[in-house]
Design an enzyme around this catalytic site. Structure first.
Site, PDB file in Angstrom:
ATOM      1  N   CYS A 164      43.397 -14.083  48.931  1.00 25.25           N
ATOM      2  CA  CYS A 164      42.588 -14.173  47.724  1.00 25.25           C
ATOM      3  C   CYS A 164      43.467 -13.848  46.517  1.00 25.25           C
ATOM      4  O   CYS A 164      44.312 -12.968  46.571  1.00 25.25           O
ATOM      5  CB  CYS A 164      41.395 -13.226  47.698  1.00 25.25           C
ATOM      6  SG  CYS A 164      40.215 -13.496  49.007  1.00 25.25           S
ATOM      7  N   ARG A 186      47.313 -18.198  47.801  1.00 27.96           N
ATOM      8  CA  ARG A 186      46.732 -17.028  48.471  1.00 27.96           C
ATOM      9  C   ARG A 186      45.400 -17.337  49.153  1.00 27.96           C
ATOM     10  O   ARG A 186      44.858 -16.495  49.869  1.00 27.96           O
ATOM     11  CB  ARG A 186      46.530 -15.895  47.463  1.00 27.96           C
ATOM     12  CG  ARG A 186      47.809 -15.406  46.844  1.00 27.96           C
ATOM     13  CD  ARG A 186      47.529 -14.347  45.826  1.00 27.96           C
ATOM     14  NE  ARG A 186      47.203 -13.082  46.454  1.00 27.96           N
ATOM     15  CZ  ARG A 186      48.051 -12.090  46.648  1.00 27.96           C
ATOM     16  NH1 ARG A 186      49.286 -12.204  46.225  1.00 27.96           N
ATOM     17  NH2 ARG A 186      47.690 -10.982  47.227  1.00 27.96           N
ATOM     18  N   TRP A 236      40.197 -16.674  50.085  1.00 30.22           N
ATOM     19  CA  TRP A 236      40.445 -16.921  51.511  1.00 30.22           C
ATOM     20  C   TRP A 236      39.355 -16.143  52.240  1.00 30.22           C
ATOM     21  O   TRP A 236      39.316 -14.915  52.186  1.00 30.22           O
ATOM     22  CB  TRP A 236      41.831 -16.427  51.911  1.00 30.22           C
ATOM     23  CG  TRP A 236      42.202 -16.844  53.307  1.00 30.22           C
ATOM     24  CD1 TRP A 236      42.732 -18.041  53.687  1.00 30.22           C
ATOM     25  CD2 TRP A 236      42.076 -16.061  54.502  1.00 30.22           C
ATOM     26  NE1 TRP A 236      42.933 -18.061  55.045  1.00 30.22           N
ATOM     27  CE2 TRP A 236      42.540 -16.856  55.575  1.00 30.22           C
ATOM     28  CE3 TRP A 236      41.613 -14.783  54.777  1.00 30.22           C
ATOM     29  CZ2 TRP A 236      42.561 -16.408  56.891  1.00 30.22           C
ATOM     30  CZ3 TRP A 236      41.625 -14.333  56.096  1.00 30.22           C
ATOM     31  CH2 TRP A 236      42.101 -15.146  57.128  1.00 30.22           C
ATOM     32  N   ASN A 265      39.880  -8.670  46.180  1.00 32.32           N
ATOM     33  CA  ASN A 265      40.769  -9.111  47.255  1.00 32.32           C
ATOM     34  C   ASN A 265      40.838  -7.964  48.256  1.00 32.32           C
ATOM     35  O   ASN A 265      41.080  -6.827  47.858  1.00 32.32           O
ATOM     36  CB  ASN A 265      42.150  -9.424  46.671  1.00 32.32           C
ATOM     37  CG  ASN A 265      43.206  -9.600  47.734  1.00 32.32           C
ATOM     38  OD1 ASN A 265      42.904  -9.965  48.870  1.00 32.32           O
ATOM     39  ND2 ASN A 265      44.450  -9.323  47.388  1.00 32.32           N
ATOM     40  N   GLY A 266      40.618  -8.244  49.541  1.00 34.18           N
ATOM     41  CA  GLY A 266      40.679  -7.173  50.541  1.00 34.18           C
ATOM     42  C   GLY A 266      39.370  -7.094  51.309  1.00 34.18           C
ATOM     43  O   GLY A 266      38.594  -8.065  51.326  1.00 34.18           O
ATOM     44  N   GLU A 294      59.922 -21.609  66.112  1.00 31.59           N
ATOM     45  CA  GLU A 294      59.692 -21.797  64.677  1.00 31.59           C
ATOM     46  C   GLU A 294      59.407 -23.274  64.354  1.00 31.59           C
ATOM     47  O   GLU A 294      58.528 -23.585  63.545  1.00 31.59           O
ATOM     48  CB  GLU A 294      60.916 -21.274  63.900  1.00 31.59           C
ATOM     49  CG  GLU A 294      60.986 -21.625  62.423  1.00 31.59           C
ATOM     50  CD  GLU A 294      59.832 -21.082  61.593  1.00 31.59           C
ATOM     51  OE1 GLU A 294      58.977 -20.359  62.116  1.00 31.59           O
ATOM     52  OE2 GLU A 294      59.772 -21.447  60.402  1.00 31.59           O
ATOM     53  N   LYS A 339      56.040 -24.619  62.536  1.00 28.51           N
ATOM     54  CA  LYS A 339      56.058 -25.418  61.302  1.00 28.51           C
ATOM     55  C   LYS A 339      55.222 -26.672  61.477  1.00 28.51           C
ATOM     56  O   LYS A 339      54.421 -27.029  60.627  1.00 28.51           O
ATOM     57  CB  LYS A 339      57.486 -25.844  60.922  1.00 28.51           C
ATOM     58  CG  LYS A 339      58.390 -24.860  60.260  1.00 28.51           C
ATOM     59  CD  LYS A 339      58.026 -24.410  58.881  1.00 28.51           C
ATOM     60  CE  LYS A 339      57.074 -23.252  58.926  1.00 28.51           C
ATOM     61  NZ  LYS A 339      57.596 -21.922  58.907  1.00 28.51           N
ATOM     62  N   GLU A 350      51.296 -25.938  61.894  1.00 25.20           N
ATOM     63  CA  GLU A 350      50.544 -25.390  60.760  1.00 25.20           C
ATOM     64  C   GLU A 350      50.340 -26.389  59.624  1.00 25.20           C
ATOM     65  O   GLU A 350      49.375 -26.269  58.891  1.00 25.20           O
ATOM     66  CB  GLU A 350      51.169 -24.089  60.241  1.00 25.20           C
ATOM     67  CG  GLU A 350      52.456 -24.245  59.488  1.00 25.20           C
ATOM     68  CD  GLU A 350      52.989 -22.924  58.948  1.00 25.20           C
ATOM     69  OE1 GLU A 350      52.213 -22.116  58.438  1.00 25.20           O
ATOM     70  OE2 GLU A 350      54.216 -22.720  59.038  1.00 25.20           O
ATOM     71  N   HIS A 370      58.904 -23.765  84.840  1.00 23.20           N
ATOM     72  CA  HIS A 370      58.014 -22.766  85.441  1.00 23.20           C
ATOM     73  C   HIS A 370      56.552 -22.996  85.059  1.00 23.20           C
ATOM     74  O   HIS A 370      55.760 -22.071  85.033  1.00 23.20           O
ATOM     75  CB  HIS A 370      58.464 -21.354  85.043  1.00 23.20           C
ATOM     76  CG  HIS A 370      59.840 -21.038  85.527  1.00 23.20           C
ATOM     77  ND1 HIS A 370      60.129 -20.834  86.859  1.00 23.20           N
ATOM     78  CD2 HIS A 370      61.027 -20.963  84.870  1.00 23.20           C
ATOM     79  CE1 HIS A 370      61.428 -20.620  87.000  1.00 23.20           C
ATOM     80  NE2 HIS A 370      61.992 -20.698  85.805  1.00 23.20           N
ATOM     81  N   LYS A 418      48.893 -17.698  52.075  1.00 24.24           N
ATOM     82  CA  LYS A 418      50.294 -17.286  52.065  1.00 24.24           C
ATOM     83  C   LYS A 418      50.470 -15.800  52.364  1.00 24.24           C
ATOM     84  O   LYS A 418      51.435 -15.403  52.989  1.00 24.24           O
ATOM     85  CB  LYS A 418      50.853 -17.616  50.682  1.00 24.24           C
ATOM     86  CG  LYS A 418      52.323 -17.372  50.521  1.00 24.24           C
ATOM     87  CD  LYS A 418      53.111 -18.476  51.163  1.00 24.24           C
ATOM     88  CE  LYS A 418      54.589 -18.232  51.159  1.00 24.24           C
ATOM     89  NZ  LYS A 418      55.263 -18.939  52.253  1.00 24.24           N
TER      90      LYS A 418
HETATM   91  C1  F6R Z   1      54.478 -19.658  58.729  1.00 24.47           C
HETATM   92  C2  F6R Z   1      54.311 -18.473  57.911  1.00 24.47           C
HETATM   93  C3  F6R Z   1      53.677 -17.277  58.519  1.00 24.47           C
HETATM   94  C4  F6R Z   1      54.285 -15.992  57.942  1.00 24.47           C
HETATM   95  C5  F6R Z   1      53.506 -14.777  58.451  1.00 24.47           C
HETATM   96  C6  F6R Z   1      54.107 -13.480  57.953  1.00 24.47           C
HETATM   97  O1  F6R Z   1      55.125 -20.671  58.035  1.00 24.47           O
HETATM   98  O2  F6R Z   1      54.641 -18.462  56.755  1.00 24.47           O
HETATM   99  O3  F6R Z   1      53.753 -17.296  59.906  1.00 24.47           O
HETATM  100  O4  F6R Z   1      55.635 -15.920  58.314  1.00 24.47           O
HETATM  101  O5  F6R Z   1      52.175 -14.857  58.014  1.00 24.47           O
HETATM  102  O6  F6R Z   1      54.108 -13.418  56.565  1.00 24.47           O
HETATM  103  P1  F6R Z   1      55.078 -12.455  55.795  1.00 24.47           P
HETATM  104  O7  F6R Z   1      56.470 -12.888  56.052  1.00 24.47           O
HETATM  105  O8  F6R Z   1      54.685 -12.582  54.354  1.00 24.47           O
HETATM  106  O9  F6R Z   1      54.832 -11.077  56.323  1.00 24.47           O
END
Ligand code: F6R
Length: 597
Positions: free
Chosen positions: A2, A27, A73, A97-98, A469, A473, A476, A492, A592
């Site tokens: 948020c 956010r 969010w 927010n929270g 990773e 990517k 998501e 396995h 984010k």
């Molecule tokens: C994926 C991504 C998330 C963050 C995770 C941790 O692309 O961005 O998996 O890596 O939410 O976020 P931070 O690094 O801000 O603690």
């Protein structure tokens, strides 16, 4: 999660609130709204993205000299208009927010007093509780203060009052909140990025602080109600840092920024005269560390996995890596004076922060690799090793990941007492990545991935976390199911998934594991799997007969392969999502900064 904004001014604030919200949309983007004081409280709220709010404001303009805005969010309650912020009564309007943990208890109490609720959110108890105190005869400041005393949980709050069109109140407990200083205008936002074009003069509220903001002043109070000073700093964030430039998406821009952001991060620690690494100064000697716990979430966790490989291989220090959301629950055994290393782009991830607190309670030294240096995780740490990636706006992390890897490489080299050769390899990395960025094969291969229902990524050694990773990517931003698997683990169980419809992206640099991974590639091909090989010239030649498509990479020393080989994965994910018409910078259901556990 948020984003919140507040402005108090002599002029109409609605346009500026809206444009600040656009810089916070990363956010959360489930719903949005703005409220102002104009006679009474007036507000506009919509479901979905800010563009919907823009359309609503065009249809029904809003005007006022004090206002608050929110991009949500969803946590409590569906992402529908009635749950959108600001939440208001006739007397007060609030953005939050929270999470208010005791909302249910407060709601019952207020309902018993005859107050009516219109949403399913935890937030609505805040304006109604403030209204209760106002109805009891308190002035806005006191009503706000009394309300704060009743709230449990983590929050950042902004509030405006029908009875006082020159007052903006704010409070912080756990969730970040920045105050911006302008000329005849004051601002409030979840972070300094939102305020970049308006003000670079920023102060941050500390935990349990609350603030009384008017056109030309800001008074800050601590938990005990004592007036306190918080340093006003230059945020150093230019408006341009949060623009897309000529790129179609922030994600693509951020992928292309990596040669620069890696170089900048490296420069902060690299002493070219003595050809060694200087780590940030600490009260304890980090090089005497005997054991390390690395803790993080998502992409940051994968960088931690690579950090483990590097630190153990180069420095011989045992490392454990945990996902932050499980760290406390497995009740790790801590060594006296041990070191816990947290990694976080945002520095606000609730699970990572909780893990930090758990390690602190167990008397561990706390080191963090963070991108946002004013963040909660940074503030709680004994030492921070900043990633100098600049603001990362695309929800999918790219340049923050490579900057985290750079910090880990630097740390491993320092812990290993600067072994020869490796630093030069790091120094060479940005130009190698620039070369990889210019390969023109990604879109064609992405078109193949875009047609798949499921994609598997495999790798071995440091290429295993890179496979994880790559899969993250892809899933998501393109919403295609993807799984990263250790190449040796395939047989396995997961190999049962392979058939001619399943592309298998193989991360196979020409390192000591190549021959073994090559055997796994042949096992995949023998079952009809479409092998998308990422390897160097020799690797591509050796496996040509079993490869469906190949991405030929430059020849690189094995140490830096995670940095170099993550780039084609990022571009494959980007172009696959583009081919599917997905919302790349703001994928569904994500945000984010994940400030809830
Ligand atoms: C994926 C991504 C998330 C963050 C995770 C941790 O692309 O961005 O998996 O890596 O939410 O976020 P931070 O690094 O801000 O603690």
């Amino acid at each position: 999660m948020c984003g919140i904004v507040g402005i108090v001014s002599k002029k109409n604030v609605v346009e500026k609130i809206y444009s600040s919200l656009t810089r916070l949309e990363y956010r959360g983007y489930d719903s949005a709204g703005i409220a102002v004081v104009a006679g009474g409280i007036d507000r506009r709220r919509v479901e979905g993205k800010l563009s919907n709010l823009h359309a609503e404001l065009k249809k029904k303009p809003l005007k006022g000299t004090v206002g608050i805005g929110h991009t949500r969010w969803a946590t409590h309650g569906l992402p529908v208009t009635k749950n959108a912020h600001p939440h208001s009564t006739k007397r007060v309007s609030v953005v939050h927010n929270g999470i208010i943990e005791n909302f249910s208890e407060l709601r019952h109490e207020l309902e018993r007093k005859g107050y009516k609720f219109t949403s399913q959110t935890d937030t609505e108890v805040i304006p109604i509780l403030i209204t209760y105190y106002l109805d009891e005869g308190e002035k806005p400041f006191k009503a706000f203060q009394k309300t704060l005393g009743r709230l449990e949980g983590a929050f950042a709050i902004g509030a405006i009052f029908a009875d006082d069109p020159k007052l903006l109140m704010a409070a912080r407990k756990g969730s970040p909140l920045a105050i911006g200083y302008g000329k005849d205008e004051m601002y409030l936002a979840s972070d300094a990025i939102a305020l970049a074009p308006l003000s670079q003069k920023i102060s941050y509220l500390e935990d349990d602080d609350y603030a009384k903001i008017s056109i030309n002043s800001c008074e800050i109070f601590d938990k005990s109600g004592k007036k306190v000073e918080r340093i006003v700093k230059n945020s150093g964030i230019s408006g341009g840092a949060v623009e897309k430039g000529h790129f179609k998406h922030f994600m693509l821009k951020e992928i292309h920024e990596q040669p620069t952001t890696i170089a900048e991060t490296l420069t902060a620690y690299y002493d070219p005269v003595h050809h060694k690494i200087n780590l940030p100064k600490a009260k304890f000697d980090i090089t005497k560390t005997r054991r390390i716990n690395i803790v993080a979430c998502g992409t940051s966790y994968y960088s931690g996995m690579i950090g483990k490989y590097w630190i153990e291989q180069l420095a011989g220090i045992p490392v454990e890596v945990d996902i932050a959301s499980e760290f406390r629950y497995r009740k790790p055994v801590f060594e006296r004076g041990g070191l816990t290393l947290l990694i976080s782009q945002s520095g606000e991830t609730a699970d990572t922060l909780a893990a930090l607190k758990h390690a602190k309670e167990n008397k561990q030294h706390i080191v963090s690799i963070v991108n946002v240096q004013q963040s909660s995780i940074a503030r709680e740490s004994d030492i921070i090793i900043p990633t100098l990636a600049g603001p990362e706006i695309g929800v999918a992390s790219t340049k923050a990941f490579s900057a985290q890897l750079t910090c880990f490489a630097v740390l491993a080299i320092a812990l290993a007492k600067n072994p020869p050769g490796l630093l030069q390899q790091l120094v060479d990395t940005p130009s190698i990545i620039a070369e990889v960025l210019h390969n023109d094969c990604y879109e064609e291969i992405a078109d193949i991935l875009a047609k798949a229902q499921s994609v598997i990524y495999i790798g071995r050694g440091t290429s295993y976390p890179i496979a994880l990773e790559g899969a993250l990517k892809l899933k998501e931003i393109s919403y295609i199911h993807a799984e990263g698997i250790g190449a040796g683990e395939l047989k396995h169980g997961p190999i049962a998934l392979i058939d001619k419809k399943v592309p298998v992206v193989v991360i196979a640099p020409g390192d000591e594991y190549f021959t073994k991974t090559a055997s796994n590639v042949r096992e995949v091909a023998a079952r009809g799997g479409k092998v998308i090989l990422i390897s160097d010239k020799k690797g591509c030649k050796d496996l040509k007969d079993v490869t469906y498509r190949a991405i030929e990479m430059p020849n690189v020393p094995s140490f830096i392969t995670p940095l170099v080989y993550s780039v084609p994965e990022q571009l494959l994910a980007y172009y696959t999502a583009l081919a599917k018409g997905a919302d790349i910078d703001q994928p569904r259901n994500l945000a984010k900064s994940v400030t809830v556990e």
